[in-house]
Design a protein around this motif. Structure first.
Motif, PDB file in Angstrom:
ATOM      1  N   LEU A 277       0.813  -1.206   0.000  1.00 44.97           N
ATOM      2  CA  LEU A 277       0.000   0.000   0.000  1.00 44.97           C
ATOM      3  C   LEU A 277       0.856   1.269   0.000  1.00 44.97           C
ATOM      4  CD1 LEU A 277      -2.851  -1.110   2.426  1.00 44.97           C
ATOM      5  CD2 LEU A 277      -2.930  -0.919  -0.060  1.00 44.97           C
ATOM      6  N   ASP A 278       2.178   1.080  -0.086  1.00 47.26           N
ATOM      7  CA  ASP A 278       3.031   2.263  -0.232  1.00 47.26           C
ATOM      8  C   ASP A 278       2.653   2.925  -1.546  1.00 47.26           C
ATOM      9  OD1 ASP A 278       4.238   1.203   1.965  1.00 47.26           O
ATOM     10  OD2 ASP A 278       5.953   0.379   0.873  1.00 47.26           O
ATOM     11  N   ASN A 279       2.754   4.191  -1.610  1.00 51.40           N
ATOM     12  CA  ASN A 279       2.405   4.936  -2.831  1.00 51.40           C
ATOM     13  C   ASN A 279       0.911   5.007  -3.137  1.00 51.40           C
ATOM     14  OD1 ASN A 279       5.115   5.286  -3.396  1.00 51.40           O
ATOM     15  ND2 ASN A 279       5.181   3.404  -4.626  1.00 51.40           N
ATOM     16  N   ILE A 280       0.084   4.473  -2.267  1.00 54.25           N
ATOM     17  CA  ILE A 280      -1.356   4.555  -2.523  1.00 54.25           C
ATOM     18  C   ILE A 280      -1.976   5.550  -1.544  1.00 54.25           C
ATOM     19  CG2 ILE A 280      -3.525   3.275  -2.667  1.00 54.25           C
ATOM     20  CD1 ILE A 280      -1.552   2.049  -4.490  1.00 54.25           C
ATOM     21  N   LYS A 281      -2.708   6.473  -2.093  1.00 55.20           N
ATOM     22  CA  LYS A 281      -3.450   7.376  -1.207  1.00 55.20           C
ATOM     23  C   LYS A 281      -4.827   6.771  -0.982  1.00 55.20           C
ATOM     24  CE  LYS A 281      -1.207  11.615  -2.606  1.00 55.20           C
ATOM     25  NZ  LYS A 281      -1.350  12.750  -3.529  1.00 55.20           N
ATOM     26  N   GLN A 282      -5.145   6.579   0.291  1.00 52.44           N
ATOM     27  CA  GLN A 282      -6.421   5.938   0.612  1.00 52.44           C
ATOM     28  C   GLN A 282      -7.363   6.925   1.298  1.00 52.44           C
ATOM     29  OE1 GLN A 282      -5.835   1.872   2.422  1.00 52.44           O
ATOM     30  NE2 GLN A 282      -3.817   2.761   2.761  1.00 52.44           N
ATOM     31  N   TYR A 283      -8.583   6.928   0.818  1.00 57.05           N
ATOM     32  CA  TYR A 283      -9.593   7.825   1.380  1.00 57.05           C
ATOM     33  C   TYR A 283     -10.888   7.080   1.633  1.00 57.05           C
ATOM     34  CZ  TYR A 283      -6.599  11.626  -0.223  1.00 57.05           C
ATOM     35  OH  TYR A 283      -5.551  12.469  -0.403  1.00 57.05           O
ATOM     36  N   TYR A 284     -11.745   7.694   2.422  1.00 54.52           N
ATOM     37  CA  TYR A 284     -13.116   7.194   2.456  1.00 54.52           C
ATOM     38  C   TYR A 284     -14.078   8.373   2.333  1.00 54.52           C
ATOM     39  CZ  TYR A 284     -13.591   8.518   7.439  1.00 54.52           C
ATOM     40  OH  TYR A 284     -13.654   9.203   8.613  1.00 54.52           O
ATOM     41  N   VAL A 285     -15.249   8.057   1.810  1.00 57.07           N
ATOM     42  CA  VAL A 285     -16.298   9.060   1.656  1.00 57.07           C
ATOM     43  C   VAL A 285     -17.467   8.614   2.509  1.00 57.07           C
ATOM     44  CG1 VAL A 285     -18.031   9.940   0.049  1.00 57.07           C
ATOM     45  CG2 VAL A 285     -15.675   9.677  -0.712  1.00 57.07           C
ATOM     46  N   TRP A 286     -17.997   9.519   3.300  1.00 51.50           N
ATOM     47  CA  TRP A 286     -19.196   9.164   4.055  1.00 51.50           C
ATOM     48  C   TRP A 286     -20.396   9.489   3.171  1.00 51.50           C
ATOM     49  CZ3 TRP A 286     -18.591   7.319   9.237  1.00 51.50           C
ATOM     50  CH2 TRP A 286     -19.791   6.794   9.743  1.00 51.50           C
ATOM     51  N   CYS A 287     -21.102   8.452   2.730  1.00 51.84           N
ATOM     52  CA  CYS A 287     -22.208   8.661   1.786  1.00 51.84           C
ATOM     53  C   CYS A 287     -23.393   9.321   2.480  1.00 51.84           C
ATOM     54  CB  CYS A 287     -22.652   7.336   1.193  1.00 51.84           C
ATOM     55  SG  CYS A 287     -21.319   6.491   0.347  1.00 51.84           S
ATOM     56  N   SER A 288     -24.097  10.120   1.714  1.00 47.19           N
ATOM     57  CA  SER A 288     -25.196  10.901   2.300  1.00 47.19           C
ATOM     58  C   SER A 288     -26.373  10.024   2.705  1.00 47.19           C
ATOM     59  CB  SER A 288     -25.658  11.940   1.290  1.00 47.19           C
ATOM     60  OG  SER A 288     -25.996  11.295   0.083  1.00 47.19           O
ATOM     61  N   ALA A 289     -26.508   8.873   2.072  1.00 45.87           N
ATOM     62  CA  ALA A 289     -27.590   7.964   2.450  1.00 45.87           C
ATOM     63  C   ALA A 289     -27.044   6.549   2.403  1.00 45.87           C
ATOM     64  CB  ALA A 289     -28.762   8.108   1.480  1.00 45.87           C
ATOM     65  N   ALA A 290     -27.643   5.652   3.182  1.00 41.74           N
ATOM     66  CA  ALA A 290     -27.196   4.262   3.185  1.00 41.74           C
ATOM     67  C   ALA A 290     -27.688   3.561   1.922  1.00 41.74           C
ATOM     68  CB  ALA A 290     -27.696   3.552   4.429  1.00 41.74           C
ATOM     69  N   GLY A 291     -26.964   2.544   1.500  1.00 37.18           N
ATOM     70  CA  GLY A 291     -27.421   1.712   0.383  1.00 37.18           C
ATOM     71  C   GLY A 291     -27.011   2.247  -0.974  1.00 37.18           C
ATOM     72  N   ASP A 292     -27.572   1.607  -2.010  1.00 33.41           N
ATOM     73  CA  ASP A 292     -27.153   1.880  -3.385  1.00 33.41           C
ATOM     74  C   ASP A 292     -27.318   3.339  -3.794  1.00 33.41           C
ATOM     75  OD1 ASP A 292     -26.179  -0.609  -4.164  1.00 33.41           O
ATOM     76  OD2 ASP A 292     -28.196  -1.373  -4.566  1.00 33.41           O
ATOM     77  N   GLU A 293     -28.459   3.930  -3.452  1.00 35.55           N
ATOM     78  CA  GLU A 293     -28.695   5.312  -3.898  1.00 35.55           C
ATOM     79  C   GLU A 293     -27.617   6.251  -3.362  1.00 35.55           C
ATOM     80  OE1 GLU A 293     -30.606   6.452  -6.135  1.00 35.55           O
ATOM     81  OE2 GLU A 293     -32.128   4.888  -6.436  1.00 35.55           O
ATOM     82  N   GLY A 294     -27.292   6.105  -2.074  1.00 33.75           N
ATOM     83  CA  GLY A 294     -26.286   6.957  -1.455  1.00 33.75           C
ATOM     84  C   GLY A 294     -24.913   6.763  -2.093  1.00 33.75           C
ATOM     85  N   LYS A 295     -24.605   5.529  -2.413  1.00 37.98           N
ATOM     86  CA  LYS A 295     -23.293   5.236  -3.001  1.00 37.98           C
ATOM     87  C   LYS A 295     -23.218   5.730  -4.446  1.00 37.98           C
ATOM     88  CE  LYS A 295     -22.303   1.351  -0.001  1.00 37.98           C
ATOM     89  NZ  LYS A 295     -22.022  -0.083   0.086  1.00 37.98           N
ATOM     90  N   PHE A 296     -24.329   5.584  -5.140  1.00 43.45           N
ATOM     91  CA  PHE A 296     -24.387   6.095  -6.514  1.00 43.45           C
ATOM     92  C   PHE A 296     -24.154   7.608  -6.509  1.00 43.45           C
ATOM     93  CE2 PHE A 296     -27.440   8.069  -9.599  1.00 43.45           C
ATOM     94  CZ  PHE A 296     -26.625   7.948 -10.714  1.00 43.45           C
ATOM     95  N   ALA A 297     -24.800   8.276  -5.558  1.00 42.49           N
ATOM     96  CA  ALA A 297     -24.629   9.729  -5.447  1.00 42.49           C
ATOM     97  C   ALA A 297     -23.168  10.067  -5.149  1.00 42.49           C
ATOM     98  CB  ALA A 297     -25.532  10.278  -4.345  1.00 42.49           C
TER      99      ALA A 297
END
Ligand code: ADP
Length: 450
Positions: A277-297
């Motif tokens: 994982l060296d050289n990899i920038k890792q992030y997370y996004v907190w989705c606005s809604a749970a489930g597929d719709e939130g992730k799609f957004a």
């Protein structure tokens, strides 16, 4: 209501109602990896060599010129854009080409140049004045045999006098007792058919074989019956026939099988180069809604704020993958979809198109987390955090998806979608496991990530 996904998505033949993945067989996985691979993998480890006769000098071939190859074979090699031997080839080629012939067991991960090494040796050992099989190469499946054959045809493109034929089910028909003979110099085939040709139809004489190659021994021993057929075939060969065996993995079972067949072997072994994982920038996004719709957004949001070259999105189920592909397609993205339900040919077609850049967004399930190494991918998205069969965070899969091999691997960007406590906890488990920070991405402030 399940969205019906229709045209416009490459590779779509998935019923959206069908979750989960089909486990790809070892032989299939190996085939896909082979087809996807267009160059050598980086490997910074050293090759270990165990010589059969430790007192004999150990050669390393630093160039193809020093191997005294026929000029037409050298021309073939250069036309394939090989400049110098790979790590494994440096050690394997002198042993493969030695006079008197040496037996060899070679293990190294896929993509390190094994096939090219033994194909070159096979071509070198042919005596074209003798119109009968002298070289025998066994592969676990018809498809894999064909891949080897293709490499051989490329390398032999300036050596038309060397003839090869496939010995696989259905490739040729013979009648018992008809005295048919195979006149090609090289046979590439599967154990069962080759055994039939040798013993049942007697269309070639195994005693005249000078070189016996067993490719993908680790895949072969997993396939019912092939071990026995191979051992039966081996018994038909001369003792002084050169025996060589290749395997992508190294374990007890493979070595036990290898040593049954290969007497007095030289053994070469290259440790696999682990993803890191060296050289990899890792992030997370907190989705606005749970489930597929939130992730799609969240995904469309990412596209809104980042300049994304090529992107791979990993979903947990086929259902989500197909749904997301449909949605992204409607948004105007050219989407490639790859799941376990498509046939091998379909998968190859999808991946080829993606590699050529015809689609720049690939949505997939776990199918080829390991197999995919497409250089121009700049972003990997974990639409779902990988979980194993026990519903625990799957650190290994995480690493295969976003890790890079080799010290000089390019940098990359990975974004994880979090849509609740459970996915957050899973991701933090992964973060603690690798001891590499996964930062929260503020989609309103994209400057920090570019
Ligand atoms: P393996 O059999 O270990 O999976 P291959 O022989 O198929 O590896 O090689 C992997 C890839 O690297 C192939 O695309 C092949 O054409 C390429 N390759 C092999 N040897 C060399 C070399 N000496 N120089 C450059 N490319 C090579």
């Amino acid at each position: 209501q399940q969205e019906q996904v229709t045209s416009g998505v490459a590779g779509l033949n998935v019923s959206p109602a069908d979750p989960g993945d089909v486990e790809t067989s070892k032989a299939e996985a190996s085939l896909l990896t082979k087809i996807l691979r267009t160059k050598l993998v980086d490997n910074s480890n050293d090759v270990e060599v165990q010589q059969n006769d430790p007192t004999s000098p150990l050669y390393s071939a630093r160039s193809f010129e020093e191997l005294n190859l026929h000029p037409n074979l050298l021309k073939g090699i250069y036309s394939m854009k090989f400049n110098k031997p790979s790590k494994i080839q440096e050690k394997a080629l002198p042993l493969l080409l030695a006079d008197p012939p040496q037996n060899l067991i070679a293990q190294s991960q896929s993509g390190t140049g094994k096939t090219a090494a033994f194909v070159l040796a096979m071509l070198t050992r042919v005596d074209t004045s003798k119109p009968y099989p002298q070289i025998l190469c066994l592969s676990p499946t018809f498809d894999l045999a064909q891949q080897t054959g293709k490499v051989l045809q490329q390398m032999a493109q300036y050596s038309p006098e060397i003839k090869m034929t496939y010995a696989v089910r259905g490739s040729r028909t013979f009648q018992r007792g008809q005295n048919d003979k195979v006149t090609e110099h090289i046979l590439i085939g599967t154990a069962g058919t080759v055994l039939d040709w040798a013993v049942k139809f007697r269309v070639f004489d195994p005693k005249l074989i000078n070189m016996f190659v067993l490719d993908e021994a680790d895949v072969m021993i997993d396939t019912q019956g092939q071990q026995d057929q191979t051992i039966r075939l081996h018994k038909q060969l001369r003792r002084d026939c050169q025996h060589v065996l290749f395997s992508a993995t190294y374990n007890e079972e493979v070595m036990t099988f290898a040593k049954k067949i290969i007497s007095e072997p030289n053994i070469i072994h290259l440790k696999r180069s682990e993803e890191s994982l060296d050289n990899i920038k890792q992030y997370y996004v907190w989705c606005s809604a749970a489930g597929d719709e939130g992730k799609f957004a969240a995904l469309t949001n990412l596209y809104g704020v980042l300049t994304i070259g090529q992107c791979i999105v990993f979903c947990h189920t086929r259902k989500s993958a197909a749904w997301l592909a449909g949605k992204m397609n409607k948004e105007g993205h050219a989407v490639a979809l790859l799941t376990g339900q498509s046939t091998v040919e379909q998968r190859i077609a999808v991946l080829d198109r993606f590699r050529e850049g015809k689609e720049r967004l690939l949505i997939t399930t776990n199918l080829c987390a390991r197999g995919i190494d497409i250089d121009q991918v700049t972003l990997v998205v974990n639409y779902d955090i990988p979980m194993d069969v026990h519903h625990k965070p799957d650190c290994e899969t995480y690493l295969h998806r976003i890790g890079r091999t080799g010290r000089f691997g390019k940098s990359g960007l990975a974004v994880n979608f979090v849509d609740g406590r459970k996915s957050y906890d899973s991701l933090m488990f992964i973060q603690n496991h690798f001891k590499r920070e996964i930062q929260k991405l503020d989609a309103d402030d994209p400057d920090e990530i570019e």
